[in-house]
Scaffold this motif. Structure first.
Motif, PDB file in Angstrom:
ATOM      1  N   ALA A   1       0.829  -1.203   0.000  1.00  0.00           N
ATOM      2  CA  ALA A   1       0.000   0.000   0.000  1.00  0.00           C
ATOM      3  C   ALA A   1       0.867   1.259   0.000  1.00  0.00           C
ATOM      4  CB  ALA A   1      -0.930  -0.001   1.208  1.00  0.00           C
ATOM      5  N   ARG A   2       1.947   1.233   0.767  1.00  0.00           N
ATOM      6  CA  ARG A   2       2.851   2.393   0.787  1.00  0.00           C
ATOM      7  C   ARG A   2       3.513   2.569  -0.578  1.00  0.00           C
ATOM      8  NH1 ARG A   2       4.016   0.115   5.953  1.00  0.00           N
ATOM      9  NH2 ARG A   2       5.935  -0.837   5.169  1.00  0.00           N
TER      10      ARG A   2
ATOM     11  N   ASP B   1       0.956   3.979  -3.000  1.00  0.00           N
ATOM     12  CA  ASP B   1       0.740   5.388  -2.670  1.00  0.00           C
ATOM     13  C   ASP B   1       1.879   6.234  -3.218  1.00  0.00           C
ATOM     14  OD1 ASP B   1      -0.611   7.525  -1.458  1.00  0.00           O
ATOM     15  OD2 ASP B   1       0.436   7.263   0.442  1.00  0.00           O
ATOM     16  N   ARG B   2       3.089   5.766  -2.999  1.00  0.00           N
ATOM     17  CA  ARG B   2       4.281   6.516  -3.424  1.00  0.00           C
ATOM     18  C   ARG B   2       4.388   6.593  -4.941  1.00  0.00           C
ATOM     19  NH1 ARG B   2       7.662   3.177  -1.598  1.00  0.00           N
ATOM     20  NH2 ARG B   2       8.503   2.320  -3.537  1.00  0.00           N
TER      21      ARG B   2
ATOM     22  N   THR C   1      -0.785   5.284   4.656  1.00  0.00           N
ATOM     23  CA  THR C   1      -0.814   5.949   3.348  1.00  0.00           C
ATOM     24  C   THR C   1      -1.253   7.392   3.505  1.00  0.00           C
ATOM     25  OG1 THR C   1      -3.081   5.149   3.026  1.00  0.00           O
ATOM     26  CG2 THR C   1      -1.300   3.795   2.107  1.00  0.00           C
TER      27      THR C   1
END
Length: 355
Positions: free
Chosen positions: A39-40, A43-44, A77
């Motif tokens: 998820a990170r 998001d990034r 996030t």
């Protein structure tokens, strides 16, 4: 209105679907940590959404409780939309879902999606255990959906038995004395693998997500039905269709084939009544596939876009062109967490998504 954002050179909006898969030799804790790391990454790298699925009684899938996982991801996030792909509505009471997703909306305002499915996400016996003798099941889906939306909007008619019941957090908190709660609530999506939810989503003017990754033969007919059935609504002025697609990119073709075979063997075991953990690449490579199993593998892999980043990009571009999908939700299932994370990085690079 629901619309995705432009991303790099992609022909459609790109998003992520995760099942928190558990590999042999790994734990549910490992799987959920990988989900958070993914998820990170998403998001990034500018993916538009990150959804988690609801499945039950499957040792290799740890995403039994989407709302719990999403609650954790709101703190992991910053920009990406988070949602369910999906919550299986017949397994739950509509008020409970409205409360859970109202809570998520309060934790991450403007970033939550509520994707709903009418299948159980499991076998019949497990579905019965989840529903505790309720006989309505999938047949009552339209009525359950209408009730859930009423709870989300807090707009039951005055003479309705539930008129005095409010999903909290929710709009009622903005209407009582001193209330400043905005009336915003998560957009509702319908998910499906056949024509039923496609037609219903169209008639209600809702966005529609089709499970191409396990029902590829029905994709184009279902999307055509959705578009023909569509009626403009407060949510959408035109149809918006997303498809789930299995895709895995690796630095070379051989590694991609090695990784996707683990998911194929897991599918063989699921379809033959032996669900388990996702096997390692070594176990999958040495497995003596029977003729029947080979047929399952070939059918499964035919719908997995895999290979080098360029090959995956070409495959996804072709799929977007053939289906006219507005959004592609990619699920990269493999045994090894590093391989899954690497796949999304490579796909992001192939489409020049931001770093």
């Amino acid at each position: 209105m629901i619309r995705g954002r432009s991303q790099g050179t992609a022909p459609a909006v790109l998003s992520v679907l995760d099942l928190a898969t558990v590999g042999a030799g790994l734990t549910a804790t490992d799987a959920l940590r990988t989900t958070a790391e993914l998820a990170r990454l998403a998001d990034r790298r500018g993916f538009h959404r990150f959804w988690v699925a609801e499945h039950h009684s499957m040792p290799g899938v740890a995403s039994t409780s989407p709302a719990v996982i999403l609650g954790h991801l709101t703190g992991q996030t910053e920009r990406i939309r988070l949602g369910s792909g999906g919550v299986m509505l017949p397994n739950h009471q509509p008020l409970v879902i409205a409360e859970q997703f109202g809570t998520l909306e309060a934790l991450a305002p403007g970033r939550i999606d509520l994707g709903l499915g009418r299948a159980p996400g499991t076998d019949g016996a497990t579905a019965a255990a989840l529903r505790r003798g309720r006989a309505d099941g999938a047949d009552a889906f339209p009525q359950q959906l209408a009730e859930l939306i009423r709870f989300l909007d807090d707009d039951f008619p005055d003479d309705h038995p539930y008129a005095a019941i409010h999903a909290v957090p929710g709009p009622v908190q903005g209407r009582v004395a001193g209330g400043v709660q905005p009336a915003d609530r998560p957009p509702v999506w319908l998910l499906g693998s056949s024509g039923f939810s496609a037609e219903l989503a169209g008639r209600l003017g809702l966005p529609f997500a089709f499970a191409h990754h396990f029902s590829a033969a029905n994709t184009v007919p279902a999307l055509d039905l959705y578009r023909r059935s569509f009626r403009p609504s407060d949510a959408l002025d035109a149809p918006y269709a997303m498809i789930g697609v299995s895709a895995l990119a690796a630095d070379d073709e051989r590694e991609a084939q090695r990784q996707v075979l683990t998911g194929a063997l897991a599918m063989v075991r699921l379809r033959t009544g032996r669900p388990g953990l996702i096997p390692s690449p070594e176990e999958a490579a040495s497995h003596p596939f029977s003729p029947v199993e080979t047929e399952i593998v070939d059918g499964w892999l035919a719908n997995v876009v895999h290979g080098t980043p360029d090959a995956v990009r070409e495959g996804l571009n072709d799929l977007a062109k053939r289906t006219g999908a507005d959004e592609l939700m990619i699920t990269s299932n493999a045994h090894t967490p590093a391989a899954r994370l690497r796949s999304y990085e490579l796909i992001a690079d192939a489409y020049a998504l931001p770093r």
